[in-house]
Design a protein around this motif. Sequence first.
Motif, PDB file in Angstrom:
ATOM      1  N   MET A  10       0.937  -1.340   0.126  1.00 30.52           N
ATOM      2  CA  MET A  10       0.080   0.108   0.033  1.00 30.52           C
ATOM      3  C   MET A  10       0.700   1.240   0.025  1.00 30.52           C
ATOM      4  O   MET A  10       1.904   1.223   0.873  1.00 30.52           O
ATOM      5  N   PHE A  11       0.576   2.036  -0.795  1.00 31.07           N
ATOM      6  CA  PHE A  11       1.345   3.422  -0.977  1.00 31.07           C
ATOM      7  C   PHE A  11       0.753   4.509  -0.101  1.00 31.07           C
ATOM      8  O   PHE A  11      -0.500   4.815  -0.113  1.00 31.07           O
ATOM      9  N   LEU A  12       1.658   5.194   0.750  1.00 31.51           N
ATOM     10  CA  LEU A  12       1.109   6.306   1.499  1.00 31.51           C
ATOM     11  C   LEU A  12       1.794   7.537   1.050  1.00 31.51           C
ATOM     12  O   LEU A  12       2.939   7.913   0.808  1.00 31.51           O
ATOM     13  N   PRO A  13       1.071   8.377   0.224  1.00 30.02           N
ATOM     14  CA  PRO A  13       1.369   9.252  -0.660  1.00 30.02           C
ATOM     15  C   PRO A  13       1.950  10.763   0.097  1.00 30.02           C
ATOM     16  O   PRO A  13       2.814  11.280  -0.319  1.00 30.02           O
ATOM     17  N   LYS A  14       1.482  11.008   1.321  1.00 30.85           N
ATOM     18  CA  LYS A  14       1.989  12.102   1.914  1.00 30.85           C
ATOM     19  C   LYS A  14       3.587  11.989   2.439  1.00 30.85           C
ATOM     20  O   LYS A  14       4.289  12.868   2.287  1.00 30.85           O
ATOM     21  N   LEU A  47      -2.986   5.964   8.906  1.00 31.79           N
ATOM     22  CA  LEU A  47      -1.676   5.083   8.915  1.00 31.79           C
ATOM     23  C   LEU A  47      -0.476   6.105   9.312  1.00 31.79           C
ATOM     24  O   LEU A  47       0.580   5.787   9.624  1.00 31.79           O
ATOM     25  N   GLU A  48      -0.426   7.447   8.441  1.00 31.18           N
ATOM     26  CA  GLU A  48       0.642   8.271   8.356  1.00 31.18           C
ATOM     27  C   GLU A  48       1.010   8.809   9.898  1.00 31.18           C
ATOM     28  O   GLU A  48       1.973   8.850  10.276  1.00 31.18           O
ATOM     29  N   ILE A  95       1.902   5.249  12.190  1.00 27.41           N
ATOM     30  CA  ILE A  95       3.393   4.999  11.906  1.00 27.41           C
ATOM     31  C   ILE A  95       4.023   5.994  11.185  1.00 27.41           C
ATOM     32  O   ILE A  95       3.850   6.436  10.034  1.00 27.41           O
ATOM     33  N   PRO A  96       4.621   6.774  12.163  1.00 33.13           N
ATOM     34  CA  PRO A  96       5.542   8.066  11.649  1.00 33.13           C
ATOM     35  C   PRO A  96       6.648   7.701  10.665  1.00 33.13           C
ATOM     36  O   PRO A  96       7.072   6.458  10.638  1.00 33.13           O
ATOM     37  N   GLN A  97       6.900   8.617  10.109  1.00 37.13           N
ATOM     38  CA  GLN A  97       8.112   8.088   8.907  1.00 37.13           C
ATOM     39  C   GLN A  97       9.423   7.761   9.486  1.00 37.13           C
ATOM     40  O   GLN A  97       9.962   7.179   9.106  1.00 37.13           O
ATOM     41  N   ASN A  98       9.661   8.350  10.703  1.00 37.97           N
ATOM     42  CA  ASN A  98      10.892   8.071  11.359  1.00 37.97           C
ATOM     43  C   ASN A  98      10.673   6.646  12.512  1.00 37.97           C
ATOM     44  O   ASN A  98      11.349   6.623  13.583  1.00 37.97           O
TER      45      ASN A  98
END
Length: 454
Positions: free
Chosen positions: A269-273, A436-437, A440-443
Amino acid sequence: MAKNQTAQKNKRVRNQSEQENKELRDDQGRAIKKKALLIDISLPQKTTDDEMQDKKYELESLVKTYGDFEIETTWIKKSETDKKLFLRQGILDDLIIYCRENEVTMLILGNILKPRQIWDLTELLREEDIEVWDRVDLILNIFSQHAQSSEAKLQIQLAKIRHMGPRIFGMGGNELSRQSNTRGKGETNTEIMKRHLRQEEKNIEKKLEKVRKTKCLHRQKRKRSQKETVALVGYTNAGKSRTMNALTKKGVDVKDALFQTLDTRLGLMFLPKSFREIFIADTIGFIANLPPNLIAAFQSTLSESINADVLLHVVDVSDDRFEEKIEVVDDILEKLGISDKKQFLLFNKIDNIAEKTEEEIVENNINFEDFLKSINFNNITLTRDSSDEDRKNVKKIKKLKNIFNKKYLLKKYESRTPVFISADKKMNLDDIRDTLEIIIPQNHNFNTYSCTNE
């Protein structure tokens, strides 16, 4: 030599029901469906009439999913149970008469019986040529139909051994005792059968352990790729596979039936942000009243949920009993030791609730009693004698109340970040991605683990 003969007898006994079903063919080779009587016993002081109807619906849905039976009728009884035969004598007498008059050859109980109870009941009804299944037998046979991978088939074999074993011991002991006419010989052969089954169970567990290690290595590889895994969990037929298709390009087979998914499926699944990908895992659905040994038999398939970074609990919000089913799933997650994992609730099938949208009811602050009057519904109290039309109307009212109480659901499940979607109509899918963004943060700090710890 004796050991091999006993093992062969054991195998014939375990496959007896499947063989009988295959032999039922007409002149043109088409399968002839057995007539089945469905029965569920509930304690009077613990079960309401509405709950009885729900149990009836779920039992019939399970049997229709299996598909090889013509449902003659369903008896839902409020009664105490019998310690020996589970069914009390009066119910048994009525049951036997009914089966004779209607040529019923299959009795399916919505309850889970003790091994000795189902053995004694089977022996009693054998003279009437009536086969007996309890709830676990039915579920396992549905599993057998839907299993595709070697992993799923092994897990079903393991579950069947654990569930059927005590009956096989009794059957083997009885049959062999009659053949030998000596008690000691029967006991000896029964012990041989027990040892054979224990060895077969160990062999299956060894094969499953290899599967678990392989899957663990795959998870380690995914961790190294810095991609999180979100596991879809929920009650069976809540729409997990359809959600999987809506969020990924996996294109899994979707049917409106129970237990369509037995194997783990993974999609991206792609998270665009944050411009990144995560894994979505779809796995087996849950159902009420599953014994612990059946859950344990599917530990390999459930390992994706157990080791996921986040759980996405899919709920069919159009189901009148969705809050009860949330509790069922929560209880199973607790038994699996993962109830404290990060998770959020995905209220699915909002398009099924009613023709009036949630915005019309909630945003315009419509009075619910006025709303009912405007669509010519009355508050109806259901009884056993209620008409089908009354039941349909009450079901519609309950669905409308679900929408009307969206604010209540948001408040009640606030800590679990509820999201309202339709996977079928692809409504509000961006809300899942946004959630989900945040969850689950990017870091995100990836945990490492060893396969030896599973």
